[in-house]
Design a protein around this motif. Structure first.
Motif, mmCIF file in Angstrom:
data_model
loop_
_atom_site.group_PDB
_atom_site.id
_atom_site.type_symbol
_atom_site.label_atom_id
_atom_site.label_comp_id
_atom_site.label_asym_id
_atom_site.label_seq_id
_atom_site.Cartn_x
_atom_site.Cartn_y
_atom_site.Cartn_z
ATOM 1 N N GLN A 147 -3.308 8.673 -2.738
ATOM 2 C CA GLN A 147 -2.156 8.867 -1.977
ATOM 3 C C GLN A 147 -2.456 10.248 0.492
ATOM 4 O O GLN A 147 -1.722 9.549 0.333
ATOM 5 N N SER B 284 -2.438 7.778 3.947
ATOM 6 C CA SER B 284 -1.261 6.690 3.935
ATOM 7 C C SER B 284 -0.044 7.701 4.844
ATOM 8 O O SER B 284 0.381 7.630 5.121
ATOM 9 N N TRP B 285 -0.137 9.472 4.461
ATOM 10 C CA TRP B 285 0.363 10.195 5.134
ATOM 11 C C TRP B 285 -0.747 10.241 6.155
ATOM 12 O O TRP B 285 -1.761 10.004 6.051
ATOM 13 N N ARG C 86 2.380 -0.330 -3.784
ATOM 14 C CA ARG C 86 1.626 1.075 -2.805
ATOM 15 C C ARG C 86 2.267 0.549 -1.021
ATOM 16 O O ARG C 86 3.189 1.270 -0.585
ATOM 17 N N ASP D 99 4.664 3.586 0.115
ATOM 18 C CA ASP D 99 4.458 3.819 1.292
ATOM 19 C C ASP D 99 5.697 3.675 2.296
ATOM 20 O O ASP D 99 6.161 4.660 3.282
ATOM 21 N N ARG E 200 7.956 6.484 1.563
ATOM 22 C CA ARG E 200 6.783 8.210 2.509
ATOM 23 C C ARG E 200 7.038 7.903 3.595
ATOM 24 O O ARG E 200 7.368 9.348 4.689
#
Lengths: 217, 217
Positions: A189, A192-193, B139, B143, B146
């Motif tokens: 993960q 994506s951060w 996904r 995201d 996020r």
DNA sequence: ACCTGAACACCGTTCAAGT
DNA sequence: ACCTGAACACCGTTCAAGT
């Protein structure tokens, strides 16, 4: 991706099948082959039969050493716990002279070092569905580490190192943060951060340090 | 332990086998039976055949609706994501007038409410080995959440609500903390921490609030 | 004492055949 | 269009038989 599980791979793992009557150290060879299989094929692809074939023994042979598939994976998890403990002890020894909050930090860094250096081991130990956490030594050894963390936070508070708030809550928060970060990394993960991926371990330690700073008095 | 997945259970799940030619809504019935099976037997006990039998169809029938076992579980995870999104949207709507840090807090509480209210769904969505996270809508939708979290933290910093430090790091820390806490709860780790188990959801929100307070300016 | 290899009851998945 | 049921190649696990 990660380094092999032991300094020297056992003979039969890579060598000729050789079908000897006695294997020599089948138990350890099975554990190593299991880790290798997870590395290359993924945890879900681990079958006792595949591990047996990899080591060059018959499908039933592993059951003399591990009563079930779960027991095999639990044994891998127990080796993982050995290494985690080593890493933590090393980190704590190096931070022996420091204050309670810094020793908590050292413990956390020991955990990250272990998790990032042994991703397969971390994965196995944190996949409860596949191991017997409660019925093995894992529960007690996990609780031991938990107790150390809680004590450190209480000590830190007694020494006036923490901002106000329940120290056990801080200890739990730190544990959950560490666990969550390791898991996010293993699960891929991080990309994506916007996390700079120079060195994921460094980045995680940076985030952990920011946490430590935020709870410090 | 957790409530059923939909307001009304489909006829054939509990009713007489009835072996009708057309099932009516096999797809949805399979999804519900899967959740029920996980609740009662655990995630590892879910086999396509068991789900088929539970619904009263032949072993091959599910494969007309889901190409693989993974696809079946991924569909469960996608329903889980639907609910998470609903819970988050609800929480954000209720906090519409508040500042960025409080909206981040609201999002977090929405996540906890979802995870504790739908433990099976949380378990499935967070067990990567068993679903196709990358090859599904999961996904992208993950995201999206996020990105919202990162934006909120940046806004909070711009508004002078945060102590100094990288706001994205705070966002990641909050996410990892939430994930780790939910996971620790699902894995039954709370009892061993001295965490008062009045109401685990309340306790987790308390820990999260302590985190929010510690990063606030 | 330790391993082989056949056997059993499962699985996921496919596919011709039914309705 | 949707489901059945037989079939295939797997699995975990057991156990008599070999060495």
């Amino acid at each position: 991706m990660s380094r092999p599980s032991t300094p020297a791979a056992k003979a039969s793992v890579g060598g000729p099948p050789g079908r000897r009557y006695h294997h020599g150290n089948l138990r350890q060879a099975l554990l190593e082959a299991t880790v290798q299989l997870i590395e290359t094929q993924g945890l879900d692809q681990v079958s006792v039969r595949a591990v047996a074939k990899m080591v060059g023994v018959s499908p039933g042979a592993p059951f003399r050493h591990f009563p079930t598939r779960t027991a095999l994976l639990t044994a891998v998890a127990e080796q993982a716990m050995d290494r985690l403990r080593e890493e933590i002890d090393k980190a704590l020894a190096a931070a022996a002279g420091e204050n309670a909050l810094m020793r908590y930090r050292a413990l956390g860094i020991g955990f990250f070092t272990w998790a990032f250096g042994n991703p397969v081991h971390f994965q196995v130990i944190s996949t409860r569905a596949v191991i017997d956490f409660e019925g093995s030594s894992l529960r007690a050894r996990n609780d031991e580490i938990r107790a150390v963390m809680a004590d450190m936070m209480r000590d830190a508070q007694a020494a006036g190192l923490l901002r106000r708030g329940d120290p056990v809550r801080y200890a739990v928060a730190g544990r959950a943060l560490g666990y969550g970060l390791a898991r996010m990394y293993i699960d891929g993960q991080f990309p994506s951060w916007d996390v700079e991926d120079l060195n994921p371990l460094q980045e995680v330690i940076g985030i952990f340090d920011q946490f430590i700073a935020s709870i410090a008095a």
